[in-house]
Write a protein that holds these residues in place. Structure first.
Motif, PDB file in Angstrom:
ATOM      1  N   UNK A 112       1.252  13.112  -0.474  1.00 41.03           N
ATOM      2  CA  UNK A 112       1.522  11.725  -0.054  1.00 41.03           C
ATOM      3  C   UNK A 112       1.936  11.673   1.420  1.00 41.03           C
ATOM      4  N   UNK A 113       2.777  12.599   1.844  1.00 41.04           N
ATOM      5  CA  UNK A 113       3.221  12.588   3.250  1.00 41.04           C
ATOM      6  C   UNK A 113       2.117  13.158   4.149  1.00 41.04           C
ATOM      7  N   UNK A 114       1.699  14.387   3.848  1.00 36.41           N
ATOM      8  CA  UNK A 114       0.842  15.117   4.786  1.00 36.41           C
ATOM      9  C   UNK A 114      -0.569  14.549   4.875  1.00 36.41           C
ATOM     10  N   UNK A 115      -1.061  14.035   3.754  1.00 35.84           N
ATOM     11  CA  UNK A 115      -2.437  13.521   3.763  1.00 35.84           C
ATOM     12  C   UNK A 115      -2.470  11.988   3.779  1.00 35.84           C
ATOM     13  N   UNK A 116      -1.858  11.372   2.758  1.00 34.46           N
ATOM     14  CA  UNK A 116      -1.958   9.909   2.668  1.00 34.46           C
ATOM     15  C   UNK A 116      -1.241   9.249   3.848  1.00 34.46           C
ATOM     16  N   UNK A 117      -0.077   9.783   4.209  1.00 33.03           N
ATOM     17  CA  UNK A 117       0.662   9.216   5.356  1.00 33.03           C
ATOM     18  C   UNK A 117      -0.149   9.326   6.636  1.00 33.03           C
ATOM     19  N   UNK A 118      -0.746  10.483   6.872  1.00 30.38           N
ATOM     20  CA  UNK A 118      -1.561  10.662   8.082  1.00 30.38           C
ATOM     21  C   UNK A 118      -2.751   9.702   8.071  1.00 30.38           C
ATOM     22  N   UNK A 119      -3.331   9.522   6.892  1.00 29.19           N
ATOM     23  CA  UNK A 119      -4.434   8.557   6.753  1.00 29.19           C
ATOM     24  C   UNK A 119      -3.971   7.137   7.081  1.00 29.19           C
ATOM     25  N   UNK A 120      -2.807   6.743   6.539  1.00 30.79           N
ATOM     26  CA  UNK A 120      -2.332   5.372   6.769  1.00 30.79           C
ATOM     27  C   UNK A 120      -2.112   5.105   8.256  1.00 30.79           C
ATOM     28  N   UNK A 121      -1.547   6.086   8.955  1.00 37.62           N
ATOM     29  CA  UNK A 121      -1.277   5.888  10.386  1.00 37.62           C
ATOM     30  C   UNK A 121      -2.601   5.864  11.166  1.00 37.62           C
ATOM     31  N   UNK A 122      -3.492   6.820  10.859  1.00 36.25           N
ATOM     32  CA  UNK A 122      -4.773   6.866  11.569  1.00 36.25           C
ATOM     33  C   UNK A 122      -5.560   5.571  11.337  1.00 36.25           C
ATOM     34  N   UNK A 123      -5.531   5.102  10.116  1.00 35.02           N
ATOM     35  CA  UNK A 123      -6.256   3.875   9.753  1.00 35.02           C
ATOM     36  C   UNK A 123      -5.778   2.703  10.607  1.00 35.02           C
ATOM     37  N   UNK A 124      -4.462   2.539  10.677  1.00 31.94           N
ATOM     38  CA  UNK A 124      -3.900   1.405  11.425  1.00 31.94           C
ATOM     39  C   UNK A 124      -4.138   1.564  12.932  1.00 31.94           C
ATOM     40  N   UNK A 125      -3.999   2.768  13.434  1.00 29.40           N
ATOM     41  CA  UNK A 125      -4.138   2.990  14.888  1.00 29.40           C
ATOM     42  C   UNK A 125      -5.601   2.882  15.310  1.00 29.40           C
TER      43      UNK A 125
END
Ligand SMILES: NC(=O)c1ccc[n+]([C@@H]2O[C@H](COP(=O)([O-])OP(=O)(O)OC[C@H]3O[C@@H](n4cnc5c(N)ncnc54)[C@H](O)[C@@H]3O)[C@@H](O)[C@H]2O)c1
Length: 252
Positions: A112-125
């Motif tokens: 959740x942190x290492x993959x999904x969190x990185x995805x959420x930030x990349x998606x928004x940015x």
């Protein structure tokens, strides 16, 4: 030492209160960038800001696994100017156990942190980078993976799997944005002396060090200088690249 030219660039560093986060922020600041640190604790963020010197550094409490927090933080940063660089650096190690002894909750948390969190930030940015004018690029995204994501690692199944998945995400996002002048890369460091390294036993430390042909851990500044280059306009045609910094440990 010469710094990479990042003058006028605005960057977000997640996990910005941690070991690599502070090191990366220092290297970006040395190049002239403005940096925003994201992390979980206000106190640790303030300590990081004080260590870096508050000029050109802002800090924000953001849990990268919380979609609304990520969206609000990206919107606030973008309201004040461009987003030239994202360093997706926040991460957790999880339990150090053989796979059959790990708890499903811990496995899920690491992903959740290492993959999904990185995805959420990349998606928004990246959604916002796409709306910026190229100068000459629209932006850079650097994902902090690990040598363990390339090789697998006994007693760190969730961590290694999450970091391998981050490499696939890097290559996918790079292919999706290559024509849009966004450069997406990943780095795969060997072990470094950060808070994460203090979570393991001395036997495990010795075992990890023995895997590194160079015979030592990587210095935070060595990783930070690589990341600074990956955030610079000199890094213009390496999208999808995975940059090894493992003291010879990597076999590919
Ligand atoms: N230290 C190493 O040996 C090593 C080697 C290879 C890769 N890495 C990777 O480098 C990155 C940075 O790790 P580090 O070594 O600086 O460790 P660290 O523990 O010092 O820093 C990680 C930071 O991420 C933050 N964080 C954790 N969960 C978060 C969340 N949900 N939202 C926001 N922030 C969160 C933590 O609070 C911490 O400040 C991690 O992704 C790690 O996997 C570390």
């Amino acid at each position: 030492m010469n710094a990479y030219d990042l003058a006028g660039k605005r960057a977000i560093v997640t996990g910005g209160a941690g070991g690599f986060g502070v090191g990366v922020a220092r290297a970006l600041l040395a190049g002239g960038a403005v940096v925003e640190l994201w992390d979980l604790s206000q106190d640790r963020l303030e300590a990081a800001r004080a260590e870096l010197g508050p000029d050109r550094v802002s800090a924000r409490v953001v849990d990268i696994t919380a979609e609304e927090q990520v969206e609000a933080a990206v919107a606030a940063f973008a309201a004040a100017g461009r987003i030239d660089a994202l360093v997706n650096n926040a991460g957790v190690l999880g339990e150090v156990k053989p796979l059959w002894e790990t708890s499903p909750d811990d496995f899920r948390r690491v992903l959740e942190v290492n993959l999904v969190g990185s995805y959420l930030v990349a998606r928004a940015v990246v959604g916002r980078m796409l709306r910026q004018q190229p100068r000459p690029l629209r932006g850079h995204v650097v994902n902090m993976s690990s040598i363990q994501g390339k090789e697998g690692m006994p007693l760190a199944g969730a961590y290694a799997a999450s970091k391998a998945a981050l490499l696939a995400l890097t290559k996918t996002l790079a292919k999706e944005t290559a024509r849009e002048k966004i450069v997406v890369t990943a780095v795969t460091p060997a072990a470094a002396e950060t808070a994460m390294a203090k979570l393991i036993s001395s036997e495990r430390r010795a075992e990890i060090e023995a895997r590194i042909p160079a015979g030592r851990f990587v210095e935070v500044d060595e990783v930070a200088r690589l990341v600074a280059w990956l955030c610079s306009d000199d890094c213009s045609f390496s999208t999808g690249g995975v940059f090894d910094i493992s003291g010879g440990r990597a076999t590919y």
